[in-house]
Design an enzyme around this catalytic site. Structure first.
Site, short mmCIF file in Angstrom:
data_model
loop_
_atom_site.label_atom_id
_atom_site.label_comp_id
_atom_site.label_asym_id
_atom_site.label_seq_id
_atom_site.Cartn_x
_atom_site.Cartn_y
_atom_site.Cartn_z
N GLY A 1 0.75 -1.19 0.09
CA GLY A 1 -0.09 -0.06 -0.03
C GLY A 1 0.68 1.42 -0.13
N ARG B 1 1.48 -5.29 -5.22
CA ARG B 1 1.59 -6.48 -4.46
C ARG B 1 1.58 -7.62 -5.31
NH1 ARG B 1 -2.39 -3.51 -1.39
NH2 ARG B 1 -1.86 -3.21 0.55
N ASP C 1 5.71 -5.64 6.59
CA ASP C 1 6.62 -6.89 6.87
C ASP C 1 6.51 -7.78 5.66
OD1 ASP C 1 3.86 -7.39 7.28
OD2 ASP C 1 4.15 -8.04 9.52
N THR D 1 3.66 2.06 6.26
CA THR D 1 2.35 1.46 6.27
C THR D 1 1.35 2.42 7.30
OG1 THR D 1 0.78 -0.17 6.92
CG2 THR D 1 2.75 -0.20 7.59
N ASP E 1 -1.08 1.52 8.80
CA ASP E 1 -1.68 0.65 9.89
C ASP E 1 -0.77 0.71 10.96
OD1 ASP E 1 -3.60 0.02 7.88
OD2 ASP E 1 -2.80 -2.01 7.40
N ASP F 1 1.66 -1.19 12.12
CA ASP F 1 1.62 -2.40 12.38
C ASP F 1 2.82 -3.43 12.48
OD1 ASP F 1 1.00 -2.92 9.74
OD2 ASP F 1 -0.44 -4.27 9.91
N ARG G 1 -6.35 -2.77 9.16
CA ARG G 1 -6.45 -4.33 9.24
C ARG G 1 -6.89 -4.85 10.46
NH1 ARG G 1 -1.18 -6.84 5.97
NH2 ARG G 1 -0.21 -5.38 7.60
#
Length: 326
Positions: free
Chosen positions: A12, A73, A104, A127, A129, A131, A173
């Site tokens: 992303g 991706r 990751d 990212t 996120d 995360d 997510r």
């Protein structure tokens, strides 16, 4: 081997990637290196969409969200035969160093690629996120939080005008970082994230008491991992409030990069290039406790990310029904 270095974006996109590209080109030139752009992520590695970059390629891009060189991706990159093609493409340009902006999953792919090809890499966590294990901050997060903040502030205006409950769904997510920080800093009445087990039904008594004392609208921030529709229906059925759902979606990934993300992009890239020049061959540059440090791929990609305990404590103090102000 020529002194060539490449950069790509994977997964992303985030606001902050373009400032990173600008710093990459300029800092590479200061070290006598020729910078290369890999267009469209790992797909571009496989298809040899690799080209030298110059100052004109990065002029004016610092204000733009997304990434000028594209991202992707890639399912093909998971196959050894395609990774071999990618390695040969890099070698054909004399490139033996690569910087990867991604998450990751992107880093796990590069770890395997390094062991197969010997092409050194440094990963930059990128990212919204937030995360990725091992780093407190990922590129793009601050800009995303700013977009969410603006959206909630504007939604609050109409919520208060119409005596409504608004359920605002954020990305992330299975990580509740965006939702949690946004809920705390926007003064939301409810925050629902995967990391904290809460039942919206437990708020009924508290909220009924608040309504009796004059509260006439509600803001609930909900992670995309949970059921926003169920929360909105609860406000309607149990409290009699007309409810609306606002799914913020991909607006969170775009927008003019914040000052902080521009600065972090410059710092991340500087550390990444320095690391490669110093001989670090497969590491991730992380930002923890206000310091930059390098970690192995195993430390970053093989362990689940956990929200900061201080943030979780704040969330429990502010959003647990037992702490709800009657």
């Amino acid at each position: 081997m020529k002194n060539n270095i490449a950069i790509l974006c994977s997964g992303g996109d985030v606001s902050g990637m373009n400032p990173a590209l600008k710093r990459f080109v300029e800092y590479a030139f200061t070290h006598g290196m020729q910078p290369y752009f890999v267009h469209n992520g790992y797909e571009g590695l496989i298809d040899n969409h690799i080209a030298p970059a110059n100052y004109h390629d990065v002029a004016g891009i610092i204000t733009r969200g997304g990434t000028k060189i594209g991202s992707s991706r890639s399912m093909r990159f998971k196959e050894a035969s395609y990774r071999a093609i990618a390695a040969e493409n890099l070698r054909s340009h004399g490139i033996d160093k690569l910087i990867v902006l991604g998450g990751d999953g992107s880093f796990r792919g590069m770890e395997r690629f390094y062991h197969e090809s010997g092409i050194a890499f440094c990963g930059i966590p990128s990212t919204i996120d937030n995360d990725i294990n091992g780093t407190d901050y990922c590129l793009g997060v601050d800009t995303a939080l700013g977009v969410i903040k603006d959206a909630i502030d504007q939604i609050r205006d109409t919520a208060s005008s119409f005596r409504r409950a608004f359920v605002i769904e954020t990305m992330g997510r299975n990580c509740g970082y965006l939702a949690l920080v946004s809920a705390i800093t926007s003064g939301a009445e409810v925050c629902l994230i995967p990391e904290i087990s809460l039942d919206i039904h437990d708020y009924k008594g508290c909220f009924q008491s608040q309504i009796a004392k004059g509260r006439d609208y509600f803001i609930a921030v909900v992670s995309e991992a949970l059921n926003s529709a169920e929360v909105a229906q609860w406000f309607a059925d149990e409290l009699g409030f007309e409810s609306r759902i606002s799914v913020l979606g991909h607006i969170q990934r775009g927008g003019n990069p914040s000052v902080y993300d521009r600065l972090m992009a410059y710092k991340f890239v500087t550390y990444a290039i320095d690391a490669l020049l110093e001989g670090k061959s497969h590491s991730i540059i992380c930002y923890t406790q206000s310091h930059f440090n390098f970690k192995t791929i195993d430390e970053v990609a093989l362990h689940p990310y956990q929200l900061d305990q201080e943030l979780l404590t704040l969330a429990r103090e502010q959003f647990l029904p037992s702490h709800c102000q009657m």
